[in-house]
Design a protein around this motif. Structure first.
Motif, PDB file in Angstrom:
ATOM      1  N   CYS A  68       0.844  -1.202   0.000  1.00 39.25           N
ATOM      2  CA  CYS A  68       0.000   0.000   0.000  1.00 39.25           C
ATOM      3  C   CYS A  68       0.882   1.255   0.000  1.00 39.25           C
ATOM      4  O   CYS A  68       2.105   1.164  -0.085  1.00 39.25           O
ATOM      5  N   GLY A  69       0.279   2.408   0.120  1.00 36.78           N
ATOM      6  CA  GLY A  69       1.037   3.659   0.097  1.00 36.78           C
ATOM      7  C   GLY A  69       1.961   3.840   1.290  1.00 36.78           C
ATOM      8  O   GLY A  69       2.865   4.670   1.260  1.00 36.78           O
ATOM      9  N   ALA A  70       1.730   3.075   2.361  1.00 37.87           N
ATOM     10  CA  ALA A  70       2.603   3.047   3.539  1.00 37.87           C
ATOM     11  C   ALA A  70       2.667   4.380   4.273  1.00 37.87           C
ATOM     12  O   ALA A  70       3.698   4.735   4.827  1.00 37.87           O
ATOM     13  N   CYS A  71       1.537   5.100   4.302  1.00 33.18           N
ATOM     14  CA  CYS A  71       1.541   6.394   4.989  1.00 33.18           C
ATOM     15  C   CYS A  71       1.755   6.247   6.490  1.00 33.18           C
ATOM     16  O   CYS A  71       2.185   7.192   7.158  1.00 33.18           O
ATOM     17  N   MET A  72       1.490   5.059   7.053  1.00 30.77           N
ATOM     18  CA  MET A  72       1.615   4.853   8.492  1.00 30.77           C
ATOM     19  C   MET A  72       3.015   4.440   8.919  1.00 30.77           C
ATOM     20  O   MET A  72       3.290   4.337  10.105  1.00 30.77           O
ATOM     21  N   PHE A  73       3.908   4.168   7.952  1.00 27.38           N
ATOM     22  CA  PHE A  73       5.268   3.743   8.268  1.00 27.38           C
ATOM     23  C   PHE A  73       6.271   4.812   7.851  1.00 27.38           C
ATOM     24  O   PHE A  73       6.035   5.564   6.899  1.00 27.38           O
ATOM     25  N   ASN A  74       7.409   4.849   8.528  1.00 27.42           N
ATOM     26  CA  ASN A  74       8.468   5.744   8.077  1.00 27.42           C
ATOM     27  C   ASN A  74       9.199   5.114   6.893  1.00 27.42           C
ATOM     28  O   ASN A  74       9.122   3.908   6.651  1.00 27.42           O
ATOM     29  N   ARG A  75       9.882   5.946   6.126  1.00 26.98           N
ATOM     30  CA  ARG A  75      10.507   5.476   4.888  1.00 26.98           C
ATOM     31  C   ARG A  75      11.566   4.410   5.155  1.00 26.98           C
ATOM     32  O   ARG A  75      11.743   3.481   4.368  1.00 26.98           O
TER      33      ARG A  75
END
Length: 401
Positions: A357-364
């Motif tokens: 997914c877009g991974a907005c909840m995780f840091n890069r």
């Protein structure tokens, strides 16, 4: 107006992980470093079980997340599970602090972790803790420097010795250009007109916008762009109301095809998910991964990795829509597995494709650790928005940051 602590989500904060053996003083160090009672301290080994994540502002580092981890020499009954959590914390860590305990002559554990962080290109600070009581500081410093070619800092949680020096060292260790990444990159600039198409369907949280929409909107305002937001069924009316076509249209990936068919030819088109694919992950790798879709068949196996742990919703994009699109093309026998949160397999070799997914909840840092795992195991990986653009035949028409 000053930015409040709540304004910066954890996924956008600098993650500072503190690692060391049980009773090496990690929790006491964090409490002294932050001047807060963040972690429970005790003389009993193994007091910290699951990692403790503490979001806070640290001057002059800015918004951070401090991570207090379980000792990496935990040999208790639950030690293996605690180590898994410590390894997960390490994957999220932007800056690592490695504590060396008192009275240890064997530094193999610490050196293993030092080389782990070096391999992951994670800056690591070597710290000798409890400097107010220990007698081996000079000897240990020499051993550390001999093994790593780096000088360790001496700190005391009791007296505060070395804490300011440590902060200065952390600043120097910050990855180059850290915090300079932009969601929209150079796609738009000041005075450009940007149209956001944001369906407010069953998946949209009541009374709120989802995080990628909020963060993108805020960045566009900071860039001094001219921004208009509409739902999908208002798109035609919005375009008629504008005196000039928008330079960029950013849409929810689920309505990519609909928006593409209605957009002015002068306007660039992208999606929130595609923007976050570049912002949080490796967009070129995702684009290459999407091309692997055409080689799938009914015997293929796909892993969908959803970062959120929300309750399943009707017409959920990861659980329903993408699997349906894939099975419509390759047959009902196509296997689609789904994981959520941090439940990401170590062994990926059984999969033909991973869709993240877009991974907005995780840091890069954590997202890139997943990408690197897929690359090492030669498994193709892509992203929700990139997949939908490919399946609808417009990937080559999508603006890439």
């Amino acid at each position: 107006m000053a930015t409040s602590l709540q304004d910066t989500p954890s996924s956008h904060r600098l993650h500072i992980g503190v690692f060391g053996r049980t009773n090496s003083g990690k929790s006491s160090f964090i409490n002294a470093f932050t001047k807060q009672q963040v972690s429970i301290t005790s003389e009993v080994a193994g007091t910290t079980t699951d990692p403790v994540y503490k979001p806070m502002e640290i001057h002059p580092l800015g918004p951070c997340v401090l991570i207090d981890t379980a000792g990496f020499d935990d040999h208790t009954e639950l030690g293996g599970l605690r180590m898994e959590k410590t390894c997960l914390a390490a994957e999220k860590t932007d800056l690592a602090i490695l504590l060396f305990p008192e009275g240890e002559t064997d530094l193999l554990e610490e050196l293993h972790w030092y080389h782990y962080f070096r391999e992951k290109k994670t800056p690591v600070l070597l710290v000798i803790s409890k400097s107010d009581v220990r007698k081996d500081t000079e000897t240990l410093s020499a051993e550390i420097q001999k093994a790593t070619k780096k000088k360790a800092l001496c700190v005391s949680a009791v007296t505060g010795e070395g804490m300011e020096t440590l902060k200065e060292a952390l600043i120097r260790l910050l990855p180059e250009n850290y915090g300079d990444r932009l969601i929209t990159a150079d796609l738009v600039e000041k005075e450009d007109l940007v149209l956001l198409v944001m369906p407010q369907d069953i998946q949209a949280p009541k009374g709120r916008l989802i995080l990628p929409q909020v963060q993108t909107l805020r960045e566009l305002l900071d860039k001094k762009c001219l921004v208009m937001s509409v739902t999908t069924n208002q798109l035609k009316s919005a375009l008629k109301a504008l005196v000039r076509p928008p330079k960029l249209i950013i849409t929810d990936s689920q309505v990519f095809q609909t928006v593409y068919e209605q957009k002015p030819k002068e306007s660039m088109l992208t999606s929130f998910s595609v923007l976050f694919a570049a912002y949080k992950g490796d967009l070129p790798y995702y684009v290459e991964g999407a091309k692997k879709i055409d080689a799938l068949d009914g015997a293929s196996k796909v892993l969908i990795a959803e970062c959120c742990t929300h309750a399943p919703l009707q017409e959920d994009i990861g659980r329903v829509k993408i699997p349906r699109m894939l099975r419509q093309r390759f047959g009902e026998s196509l296997t689609v597995d789904l994981v959520s949160g941090t439940d990401f397999p170590q062994d990926l070799t059984g999969y033909d494709l991973i869709i993240q997914c877009g991974a907005c909840m995780f840091n890069r840092k954590y997202v890139m650790s997943r990408v690197e795992r897929a690359k090492k195991q030669n498994v193709a990986m892509t992203n929700y928005g990139v997949v939908i653009a490919h399946l609808t035949g417009i990937l080559d028409k999508v603006a890439m940051p």
